[in-house]
Design a protein around this motif. Structure first.
Motif, PDB file in Angstrom:
ATOM      1  N   ARG A  92      -3.996   5.840  -6.130  1.00 16.55           N
ATOM      2  CA  ARG A  92      -4.977   5.965  -5.063  1.00 16.55           C
ATOM      3  C   ARG A  92      -6.235   5.173  -5.431  1.00 16.55           C
ATOM      4  O   ARG A  92      -6.496   4.910  -6.600  1.00 16.55           O
ATOM      5  CB  ARG A  92      -5.381   7.439  -4.846  1.00 16.55           C
ATOM      6  CG  ARG A  92      -4.268   8.355  -4.394  1.00 16.55           C
ATOM      7  CD  ARG A  92      -3.803   8.044  -2.984  1.00 16.55           C
ATOM      8  NE  ARG A  92      -2.853   9.033  -2.495  1.00 16.55           N
ATOM      9  CZ  ARG A  92      -1.542   8.988  -2.738  1.00 16.55           C
ATOM     10  NH1 ARG A  92      -1.039   8.011  -3.485  1.00 16.55           N
ATOM     11  NH2 ARG A  92      -0.736   9.913  -2.243  1.00 16.55           N
ATOM     12  N   LYS A  93      -7.043   4.823  -4.414  1.00 16.61           N
ATOM     13  CA  LYS A  93      -8.339   4.190  -4.662  1.00 16.61           C
ATOM     14  C   LYS A  93      -9.339   5.289  -5.005  1.00 16.61           C
ATOM     15  O   LYS A  93      -9.628   6.160  -4.183  1.00 16.61           O
ATOM     16  CB  LYS A  93      -8.802   3.411  -3.439  1.00 16.61           C
ATOM     17  CG  LYS A  93      -8.010   2.151  -3.168  1.00 16.61           C
ATOM     18  CD  LYS A  93      -8.518   1.414  -1.953  1.00 16.61           C
ATOM     19  CE  LYS A  93      -9.864   0.798  -2.211  1.00 16.61           C
ATOM     20  NZ  LYS A  93     -10.319  -0.028  -1.074  1.00 16.61           N
ATOM     21  N   GLY A  97       1.999   7.337  -6.677  1.00 23.12           N
ATOM     22  CA  GLY A  97       0.921   8.224  -7.116  1.00 23.12           C
ATOM     23  C   GLY A  97      -0.400   7.533  -7.360  1.00 23.12           C
ATOM     24  O   GLY A  97      -1.304   8.131  -7.955  1.00 23.12           O
ATOM     25  N   GLY A 105       0.818  -1.208   0.000  1.00 18.72           N
ATOM     26  CA  GLY A 105       0.000   0.000   0.000  1.00 18.72           C
ATOM     27  C   GLY A 105       0.853   1.260   0.000  1.00 18.72           C
ATOM     28  O   GLY A 105       0.556   2.222  -0.707  1.00 18.72           O
ATOM     29  N   ARG A 106       1.931   1.257   0.804  1.00 17.59           N
ATOM     30  CA  ARG A 106       2.837   2.417   0.816  1.00 17.59           C
ATOM     31  C   ARG A 106       3.506   2.598  -0.548  1.00 17.59           C
ATOM     32  O   ARG A 106       3.669   3.732  -1.019  1.00 17.59           O
ATOM     33  CB  ARG A 106       3.895   2.241   1.907  1.00 17.59           C
ATOM     34  CG  ARG A 106       3.376   2.456   3.330  1.00 17.59           C
ATOM     35  CD  ARG A 106       4.533   2.620   4.300  1.00 17.59           C
ATOM     36  NE  ARG A 106       5.362   1.418   4.378  1.00 17.59           N
ATOM     37  CZ  ARG A 106       5.158   0.418   5.217  1.00 17.59           C
ATOM     38  NH1 ARG A 106       4.135   0.457   6.061  1.00 17.59           N
ATOM     39  NH2 ARG A 106       5.968  -0.626   5.243  1.00 17.59           N
ATOM     40  N   GLU A 107       3.904   1.494  -1.173  1.00 19.55           N
ATOM     41  CA  GLU A 107       4.541   1.583  -2.492  1.00 19.55           C
ATOM     42  C   GLU A 107       3.576   2.168  -3.523  1.00 19.55           C
ATOM     43  O   GLU A 107       3.961   3.004  -4.338  1.00 19.55           O
ATOM     44  CB  GLU A 107       5.013   0.197  -2.939  1.00 19.55           C
ATOM     45  CG  GLU A 107       6.188  -0.351  -2.161  1.00 19.55           C
ATOM     46  CD  GLU A 107       7.494   0.354  -2.501  1.00 19.55           C
ATOM     47  OE1 GLU A 107       7.542   1.056  -3.515  1.00 19.55           O
ATOM     48  OE2 GLU A 107       8.454   0.218  -1.727  1.00 19.55           O
ATOM     49  N   LEU A 108       2.327   1.736  -3.486  1.00 17.49           N
ATOM     50  CA  LEU A 108       1.340   2.241  -4.449  1.00 17.49           C
ATOM     51  C   LEU A 108       1.117   3.737  -4.260  1.00 17.49           C
ATOM     52  O   LEU A 108       1.045   4.491  -5.235  1.00 17.49           O
ATOM     53  CB  LEU A 108       0.024   1.481  -4.293  1.00 17.49           C
ATOM     54  CG  LEU A 108       0.037   0.004  -4.721  1.00 17.49           C
ATOM     55  CD1 LEU A 108      -1.262  -0.677  -4.320  1.00 17.49           C
ATOM     56  CD2 LEU A 108       0.266  -0.127  -6.212  1.00 17.49           C
ATOM     57  N   ARG A 109       1.005   4.172  -3.003  1.00 18.14           N
ATOM     58  CA  ARG A 109       0.815   5.607  -2.749  1.00 18.14           C
ATOM     59  C   ARG A 109       2.044   6.401  -3.147  1.00 18.14           C
ATOM     60  O   ARG A 109       1.932   7.521  -3.670  1.00 18.14           O
ATOM     61  CB  ARG A 109       0.484   5.835  -1.270  1.00 18.14           C
ATOM     62  CG  ARG A 109      -0.913   5.364  -0.877  1.00 18.14           C
ATOM     63  CD  ARG A 109      -1.279   5.828   0.519  1.00 18.14           C
ATOM     64  NE  ARG A 109      -0.483   5.149   1.530  1.00 18.14           N
ATOM     65  CZ  ARG A 109      -0.801   3.976   2.067  1.00 18.14           C
ATOM     66  NH1 ARG A 109      -1.891   3.347   1.684  1.00 18.14           N
ATOM     67  NH2 ARG A 109      -0.032   3.434   2.996  1.00 18.14           N
ATOM     68  N   ARG A 110       3.241   5.825  -2.934  1.00 17.57           N
ATOM     69  CA  ARG A 110       4.470   6.510  -3.313  1.00 17.57           C
ATOM     70  C   ARG A 110       4.548   6.698  -4.830  1.00 17.57           C
ATOM     71  O   ARG A 110       5.150   7.657  -5.316  1.00 17.57           O
ATOM     72  CB  ARG A 110       5.671   5.711  -2.816  1.00 17.57           C
ATOM     73  CG  ARG A 110       6.998   6.467  -2.910  1.00 17.57           C
ATOM     74  CD  ARG A 110       8.119   5.668  -2.279  1.00 17.57           C
ATOM     75  NE  ARG A 110       7.960   5.535  -0.837  1.00 17.57           N
ATOM     76  CZ  ARG A 110       7.824   4.388  -0.193  1.00 17.57           C
ATOM     77  NH1 ARG A 110       7.812   3.246  -0.868  1.00 17.57           N
ATOM     78  NH2 ARG A 110       7.682   4.358   1.112  1.00 17.57           N
TER      79      ARG A 110
END
Length: 352
Positions: free
Chosen positions: A143-144, A141, A134-139
């Motif tokens: 988002r859900k 850019g 989840g942190r990697e996905l947010r890093r």
């Protein structure tokens, strides 16, 4: 006994004390003064006392100083663990998320973190936790976000062609009144009923918030039109979506057009929009959207905003209650002209 490492010869005690006075790093200052004492002939034991450390730490300072000079005596952030995902895995992960899962092979219709964890293990043999992923996905850019509805039979080419040629076409559509200022309006309908929607809401983590949900089926229709460039709108709440309701809405829109101006009204090709029984006011010209293209109409975003903020999570007692809440929500929208502009303005539509 290990032989003491000799200090580099391009510095001296005076040099290090001068650097210590100028330094704003307390740790570097202490180390510089300890090494300056060694340059003056003090023992390593005395240097350790000055630095407040052991002999091995002094030896490490000497090694760092010899390799990097005074800059080597500044504390550095520990490198930490190497990242779980390499560049190749990151690129593949972004591509997989943006493409979405294939139900026949992945077994799901939308990605969850647990599904992506399993996909990373199957694809690359990389084991990663949901929190880390989840942190990697947010890093990166991601988002859900709520998905925009798209007709399954939609042909994307007419949509792109419509957007590309739109500014000239809507100006040509009102060529019968070349001297009048033009207003660009968008029109659509939304059904609001007792079987109402439930939206996301803030709640304590780990809980499942509740919201009222009715199973009855009384409803009404909001006929809405907006002019984003001027931040104005015209709407009616009607019991049915038919030609008679559309006729009443056209009268409402016509009255909202500035005196002396002409409105180009963009709308979908619903039967009551294209009916030959409609008496279109003289200050309005229709411009139909391509078939199956609701995402081109910004009124769809107006409906989403109204539902999320004013109409969802409610139980309506009866038809009159639905009408009252719909009118109240529409009037709240009218009171926010900048909101109408921010939600409804499309640069491709206005040619700017």
């Amino acid at each position: 006994m290990t032989k003491a490492i000799t200090l580099r010869a391009d510095h001296g005690s005076d040099d290090l004390r001068r650097l210590a006075r100028a330094s704003r790093d307390a740790a570097q200052t202490r180390r510089l003064l300890a090494l300056a004492a060694i340059y003056d002939g003090a023992s390593r034991t005395e240097a350790a006392r000055i630095g407040g450390v052991g002999l091995q730490i002094v030896r490490d300072w000497v090694a760092r100083f010899n390799a990097e000079g005074p800059a080597g005596l500044v504390d550095r952030k520990a490198p930490g663990k190497s990242p779980r995902l390499g560049p190749e895995q990151r690129v593949a992960l972004v591509q997989a998320v943006e493409a979405g899962p294939k139900p026949e092979s992945h077994g799901v219709v939308r990605w969850r973190l647990v599904d992506l964890v399993r996909w990373m293990q199957d694809r690359f043999g990389v084991s990663v936790s949901r929190q880390t992923l989840g942190r990697e996905l947010r890093r990166m850019g991601l988002r859900k976000l709520s998905a925009r509805p798209q007709d399954q039979a939609q042909d994307p080419e007419p949509l792109e062609a419509f957007k590309k040629t739109f500014p000239p076409s809507w100006r040509r559509s009102a060529s019968s009144c070349p001297r009048k200022p033009l207003e660009l309006w968008w029109q659509d309908e939304a059904r609001v009923g007792q079987k109402n929607g439930i939206t996301r809401r803030w709640a304590r983590r780990g809980t499942r918030p509740r919201a009222p949900h009715d199973q009855r089926t009384t409803w009404a229709y909001i006929f809405g039109a907006i002019c984003p460039a001027k931040g104005k709108a015209a709407g009616l709440v009607m019991p049915y979506a038919n030609t008679e309701a559309m006729q009443a809405h056209l009268t409402e829109i016509s009255a909202a057009v500035e005196p002396g101006a002409h409105a180009v009204l963009i709308l979908d090709q619903a039967g009551w929009h294209m009916s030959t029984h409609l008496a279109v006011p003289e200050n309005i010209t229709f411009l139909p959207l391509p078939p199956r293209s609701p995402e081109l109409n910004p009124v769809e975003n107006i409906w989403q905003y109204m539902r999320e903020n004013w109409l969802s999570n409610r139980v309506f007692e009866n038809y009159d209650d639905i009408v009252a809440h719909c009118c109240d929500a529409w009037n709240k929208l009218l009171a926010e002209p900048t909101r109408i502009t921010s939600i409804g303005f499309r640069t491709w539509a206005h040619g700017s």
